[in-house]
Design a protein around this motif. Structure first.
Motif, mmCIF file in Angstrom:
data_model
loop_
_atom_site.group_PDB
_atom_site.id
_atom_site.type_symbol
_atom_site.label_atom_id
_atom_site.label_comp_id
_atom_site.label_asym_id
_atom_site.label_seq_id
_atom_site.Cartn_x
_atom_site.Cartn_y
_atom_site.Cartn_z
ATOM 1 N N ASP A 3 2.620 19.710 38.786
ATOM 2 C CA ASP A 3 1.651 20.118 39.802
ATOM 3 C C ASP A 3 1.513 21.639 39.922
ATOM 4 O O ASP A 3 0.580 22.139 40.534
ATOM 5 N N LYS A 4 2.431 22.386 39.308
ATOM 6 C CA LYS A 4 2.346 23.848 39.303
ATOM 7 C C LYS A 4 1.696 24.359 38.017
ATOM 8 O O LYS A 4 1.664 25.558 37.767
ATOM 9 N N GLY A 5 1.188 23.442 37.208
ATOM 10 C CA GLY A 5 0.519 23.835 35.970
ATOM 11 C C GLY A 5 1.454 24.201 34.846
ATOM 12 O O GLY A 5 1.054 24.860 33.892
ATOM 13 N N GLN A 6 2.709 23.790 34.963
ATOM 14 C CA GLN A 6 3.673 24.088 33.915
ATOM 15 C C GLN A 6 4.140 22.799 33.257
ATOM 16 O O GLN A 6 4.333 21.785 33.932
ATOM 17 N N PRO A 7 4.339 22.843 31.941
ATOM 18 C CA PRO A 7 4.842 21.656 31.252
ATOM 19 C C PRO A 7 6.293 21.394 31.641
ATOM 20 O O PRO A 7 7.034 22.325 31.957
ATOM 21 N N ASP A 8 6.660 20.133 31.644
ATOM 22 C CA ASP A 8 8.035 19.753 31.960
ATOM 23 C C ASP A 8 8.805 19.580 30.661
ATOM 24 O O ASP A 8 8.480 18.697 29.857
ATOM 25 N N PHE A 9 9.802 20.428 30.450
ATOM 26 C CA PHE A 9 10.643 20.328 29.265
ATOM 27 C C PHE A 9 12.088 20.120 29.695
ATOM 28 O O PHE A 9 12.559 20.764 30.635
ATOM 29 N N SER A 10 12.777 19.241 28.990
ATOM 30 C CA SER A 10 14.199 19.039 29.241
ATOM 31 C C SER A 10 14.960 20.263 28.738
ATOM 32 O O SER A 10 14.406 21.116 28.031
ATOM 33 N N PHE A 11 16.236 20.314 29.064
ATOM 34 C CA PHE A 11 17.074 21.429 28.619
ATOM 35 C C PHE A 11 17.094 21.502 27.092
ATOM 36 O O PHE A 11 16.933 22.581 26.515
ATOM 37 N N SER A 12 17.253 20.374 26.441
ATOM 38 C CA SER A 12 17.320 20.375 24.970
ATOM 39 C C SER A 12 15.969 20.760 24.362
ATOM 40 O O SER A 12 15.914 21.469 23.354
ATOM 41 N N GLU A 13 14.867 20.318 24.975
ATOM 42 C CA GLU A 13 13.546 20.712 24.485
ATOM 43 C C GLU A 13 13.333 22.212 24.653
ATOM 44 O O GLU A 13 12.821 22.881 23.755
ATOM 45 N N GLN A 14 13.745 22.737 25.801
ATOM 46 C CA GLN A 14 13.588 24.167 26.040
ATOM 47 C C GLN A 14 14.428 24.987 25.073
ATOM 48 O O GLN A 14 14.006 26.056 24.629
ATOM 49 N N THR A 15 15.588 24.488 24.710
ATOM 50 C CA THR A 15 16.439 25.174 23.736
ATOM 51 C C THR A 15 15.717 25.288 22.392
ATOM 52 O O THR A 15 15.738 26.338 21.744
ATOM 53 N N ILE A 16 15.060 24.222 21.979
ATOM 54 C CA ILE A 16 14.283 24.235 20.731
ATOM 55 C C ILE A 16 13.132 25.227 20.848
ATOM 56 O O ILE A 16 12.883 26.035 19.939
ATOM 57 N N LEU A 17 12.434 25.204 21.972
ATOM 58 C CA LEU A 17 11.299 26.112 22.171
ATOM 59 C C LEU A 17 11.751 27.572 22.211
ATOM 60 O O LEU A 17 11.049 28.451 21.699
ATOM 61 N N ASP A 18 12.927 27.818 22.798
ATOM 62 C CA ASP A 18 13.455 29.187 22.827
ATOM 63 C C ASP A 18 13.675 29.711 21.409
ATOM 64 O O ASP A 18 13.372 30.875 21.116
ATOM 65 N N GLU A 19 14.176 28.862 20.527
ATOM 66 C CA GLU A 19 14.389 29.262 19.133
ATOM 67 C C GLU A 19 13.054 29.535 18.437
ATOM 68 O O GLU A 19 12.913 30.509 17.696
ATOM 69 N N ILE A 20 12.077 28.691 18.680
ATOM 70 C CA ILE A 20 10.746 28.899 18.094
ATOM 71 C C ILE A 20 10.142 30.201 18.619
ATOM 72 O O ILE A 20 9.532 30.968 17.857
ATOM 73 N N GLU A 21 10.322 30.474 19.903
ATOM 74 C CA GLU A 21 9.826 31.729 20.480
ATOM 75 C C GLU A 21 10.503 32.931 19.825
ATOM 76 O O GLU A 21 9.837 33.931 19.525
ATOM 77 N N ARG A 22 11.808 32.840 19.584
ATOM 78 C CA ARG A 22 12.507 33.944 18.908
ATOM 79 C C ARG A 22 11.909 34.167 17.512
ATOM 80 O O ARG A 22 11.759 35.306 17.078
ATOM 81 N N ASN A 23 11.571 33.081 16.827
ATOM 82 C CA ASN A 23 10.940 33.203 15.510
ATOM 83 C C ASN A 23 9.570 33.866 15.620
ATOM 84 O O ASN A 23 9.214 34.696 14.778
ATOM 85 N N LEU A 24 8.794 33.493 16.633
ATOM 86 C CA LEU A 24 7.495 34.139 16.845
ATOM 87 C C LEU A 24 7.668 35.640 17.055
ATOM 88 O O LEU A 24 6.974 36.455 16.445
ATOM 89 N N HIS A 25 8.611 35.996 17.910
ATOM 90 C CA HIS A 25 8.848 37.408 18.213
ATOM 91 C C HIS A 25 9.313 38.154 16.965
ATOM 92 O O HIS A 25 8.891 39.296 16.731
#
Length: 161
Positions: A3-25
């Protein structure tokens, strides 16, 4: 998206996304670029194209955000890939509904678009201020003067001889 316009990610999903973000950076994307911001930006653009008041430079910058989402999707393992793809597909549908094929190649006047670019680079707003700007045949100064006078470019105005 919650309801705040943000996707809901579990801790493990966010960990994967954090790694992908590091690769983007590591590949030159700005440090403020996150998957959540990319999703929010694509959703916002997709739902508001007919009201979009940004410049053509803002628009092409927003399209690069969709490029980043394509990279994220390519690097994302299942089942997170499917979760993200469903979100992106929904926003893509909204974007497609508010755009049209850029058969006149209007965007290429402002941004170098490669043949291999994503389909979103080959579409332009169908209505709204940016659509008017892209299809206006006068000078930029004439366009801005018309906008100040609140005269729509299609309302019978003809360029002075």
């Amino acid at each position: 998206m919650n309801d705040k316009g943000q996707p809901d990610f579990s801790f493990s999903e966010q960990t994967i996304l954090d790694e992908i973000e590091r690769n983007l950076h590591a590949h030159g994307w700005a440090t403020h670029v996150t998957v959540v911001r990319l999703l929010q930006g694509w959703q916002s653009l997709s739902l508001s194209l007919d009201l979009y008041t940004g410049t053509i430079d803002d628009y092409t910058n927003d399209l690069t955000g969709r490029d980043a989402l394509a990279i994220v999707l390519a690097e994302c393992p299942e089942p997170l890939h499917s979760k993200l793809k469903n979100l992106v597909d929904n926003f893509d549908g909204e974007f497609a509904a508010r755009t049209q094929d850029d058969t006149e190649c209007l965007l290429i006047r402002y941004f170098r678009i490669e043949e291999t670019a994503g389909w979103w680079w080959k579409r332009r707003p169908a209505a709204g201020p940016l659509a008017e700007y892209l299809t206006f045949t006068g000078t930029r100064a004439e366009y801005l003067a018309l906008r100040r006078q609140k005269i729509a470019p299609g309302s019978g105005y003809s360029k002075p001889s």
